[in-house]
Scaffold this active site. Structure first.
Site, short mmCIF file in Angstrom:
data_model
loop_
_atom_site.label_atom_id
_atom_site.label_comp_id
_atom_site.label_asym_id
_atom_site.label_seq_id
_atom_site.Cartn_x
_atom_site.Cartn_y
_atom_site.Cartn_z
N GLY A 1 -4.13 10.42 -1.75
CA GLY A 1 -3.15 11.08 -2.77
C GLY A 1 -3.01 12.18 -3.59
O GLY A 1 -2.84 13.12 -3.96
N ASP A 2 -4.67 11.67 -3.78
CA ASP A 2 -4.92 12.55 -5.46
C ASP A 2 -5.76 14.03 -4.73
O ASP A 2 -5.79 14.30 -5.38
CB ASP A 2 -6.60 11.59 -5.88
CG ASP A 2 -5.76 10.46 -6.04
OD1 ASP A 2 -4.99 10.24 -7.02
OD2 ASP A 2 -6.76 9.65 -6.27
N GLY B 1 -10.37 6.06 -9.34
CA GLY B 1 -10.35 6.86 -10.74
C GLY B 1 -8.81 7.87 -10.69
O GLY B 1 -9.75 8.99 -10.13
N ARG C 1 1.35 2.07 -9.94
CA ARG C 1 0.53 0.84 -9.63
C ARG C 1 1.20 0.02 -10.22
O ARG C 1 1.32 -0.65 -11.20
CB ARG C 1 -0.91 1.41 -10.29
CG ARG C 1 -1.49 1.77 -10.04
CD ARG C 1 -1.76 2.29 -8.77
NE ARG C 1 -2.63 3.14 -8.11
CZ ARG C 1 -2.22 4.39 -7.07
NH1 ARG C 1 -1.09 4.09 -7.01
NH2 ARG C 1 -3.33 5.24 -6.92
N TYR D 1 -8.25 -4.99 -9.94
CA TYR D 1 -8.49 -4.29 -11.02
C TYR D 1 -9.07 -5.13 -12.08
O TYR D 1 -9.10 -6.47 -12.05
CB TYR D 1 -7.47 -3.39 -11.38
CG TYR D 1 -6.47 -2.92 -10.72
CD1 TYR D 1 -7.64 -1.70 -10.41
CD2 TYR D 1 -5.80 -3.18 -11.40
CE1 TYR D 1 -6.73 -0.69 -9.80
CE2 TYR D 1 -4.57 -1.68 -10.06
CZ TYR D 1 -5.47 -0.81 -10.34
OH TYR D 1 -3.92 0.13 -9.66
N LEU E 1 5.26 12.53 2.97
CA LEU E 1 6.20 11.39 3.72
C LEU E 1 4.71 10.66 4.13
O LEU E 1 4.75 10.35 5.75
CB LEU E 1 6.69 12.53 4.73
CG LEU E 1 7.53 13.17 3.78
CD1 LEU E 1 8.61 14.35 4.81
CD2 LEU E 1 9.07 11.80 3.40
#
Ligand code: KDG
Length: 315
Positions: free
Chosen positions: A256-257, A34, A168, A104, A226
């Protein structure tokens, strides 16, 4: 009260044991996932206080999520346990380290019933930063209302807002996504899009053009990711580029998180943009180099070991 507050859905992720289509995979490892929960763990490991707002089901997976986050030092005092709806789960399918699909099972989940009534105004108002991702507004209209309400509280109280679009397209159409996320971006002080997200939202691949567009609608700092090339950060006064460390690609989900957690931790430390970008790239790369969405998130000491600036004694 935490320095950073975020809201979103945590799920249990089932990571496959093999690089195969999911119909041929026989065993999985259970993990935490998450985007906002991953970000929270990243922030906590880097030494900052963070609170995560959500709902989980009254079930073993909800308990697993709460135990994991509590164990990581994330404040979960504002999480509601929903007795009527289950905790969401997702399965990862890895055909290769770079070819990952997700499936999901989160429709109707406890977190999708989160609403603006779940927000404690004082809790958000006393933070330094509110972190929003584009996943939460895609979950339901009540989640979208909660995101807007949280941002309004932040704006009213001088709390910085950071925003990671985290597009998403399995959750909503590109048209709805683009309209909503460009609107949300107007509230953000720091925007952290990926280059591909910039293309989907703004129709350009150019990191400079992507950054300028977000600066034009009100952001003070835009950081364009990038991928293996690193990242670029732009403010009204400067543009900074930083390359990513070369690491073996094991699992890109969650990178990314981790990147966002690294950048925001740097901002909270009062660092200049170049140093924030360096930490973001290092944390993102460390996540890419390990299996699972949160397992690779480092402490500051682990970052130093990764950089080779301190030596670790193994035995
Ligand atoms: O950024 C990583 C997330 O994508 C992953 O942990 C699961 O939140 C998730 C999502 O909605 O894809």
């Amino acid at each position: 009260m935490p320095e950073v507050v975020t809201l979103g859905e945590a799920m249990v992720v089932f990571n496959p044991s093999d690089y195969l289509p999911l119909d041929y995979v026989h065993s999985f490892t259970k993990g935490m996932a998450g985007a906002e929960a991953n970000f929270s763990i990243g922030i906590a490991r880097l030494g900052h206080e963070v609170g995560w707002i959500s709902r989980v089901g009254d079930d073993p997976f909800g308990r697993f999520i709460l135990k994991s986050l509590r164990g990581e030092g994330v404040d979960i005092s504002r999480v509601k346990v929903d007795v009527e709806h289950p905790t969401g789960v997702y399965f990862k399918e890895k055909k290769s380290a770079r070819n990952i699909n997700v499936y999901y099972y989160r429709k109707g989940s406890a977190a999708s019933f989160m609403s603006s009534e779940d927000l404690d105004e004082g809790y958000i108002a006393s933070a330094k930063l509110l972190h929003i991702t584009g996943i939460t507004p895609a979950l339901s209209s009540s989640c979208r209302d909660a995101v807007y309400r949280a941002m309004q509280i932040a704006k009213k109280n001088g709390v910085m807002v950071s925003f990671d679009p985290n597009i998403r397209l399995k959750l909503w159409s590109i048209e709805e996504c683009r309209k909503t996320l460009l609107d949300i971006a107007r509230y953000a002080d720091i925007v952290l899009p990926g280059q591909e997200e910039g293309r989907l939202l703004l129709g350009t691949d150019s990191p400079e053009e992507i950054a300028k567009s977000f600066l034009d609608i009100g952001a003070k700092t835009v950081v364009v990711k990038l991928g293996p090339e690193g990242a670029m950060a732009m403010t009204d006064n400067e543009t900074v580029y930083d390359s990513a460390p070369d690491v073996p690609v094991v699992d890109t989900v969650g990178a990314g998180d981790g990147f966002a957690a690294g950048f925001i931790a740097g901002v909270l430390n009062g660092w200049d943009i170049k140093r924030c970008l360096r930490l973001a790239n290092d944390v993102g790369s460390m996540v890419v180099a390990s299996n699972g969405d949160v397992e690779g998130l480092p402490t500051m000491e682990e970052v130093e070991v990764f950089r080779g600036t301190i030596k670790k004694v193994d035995r």
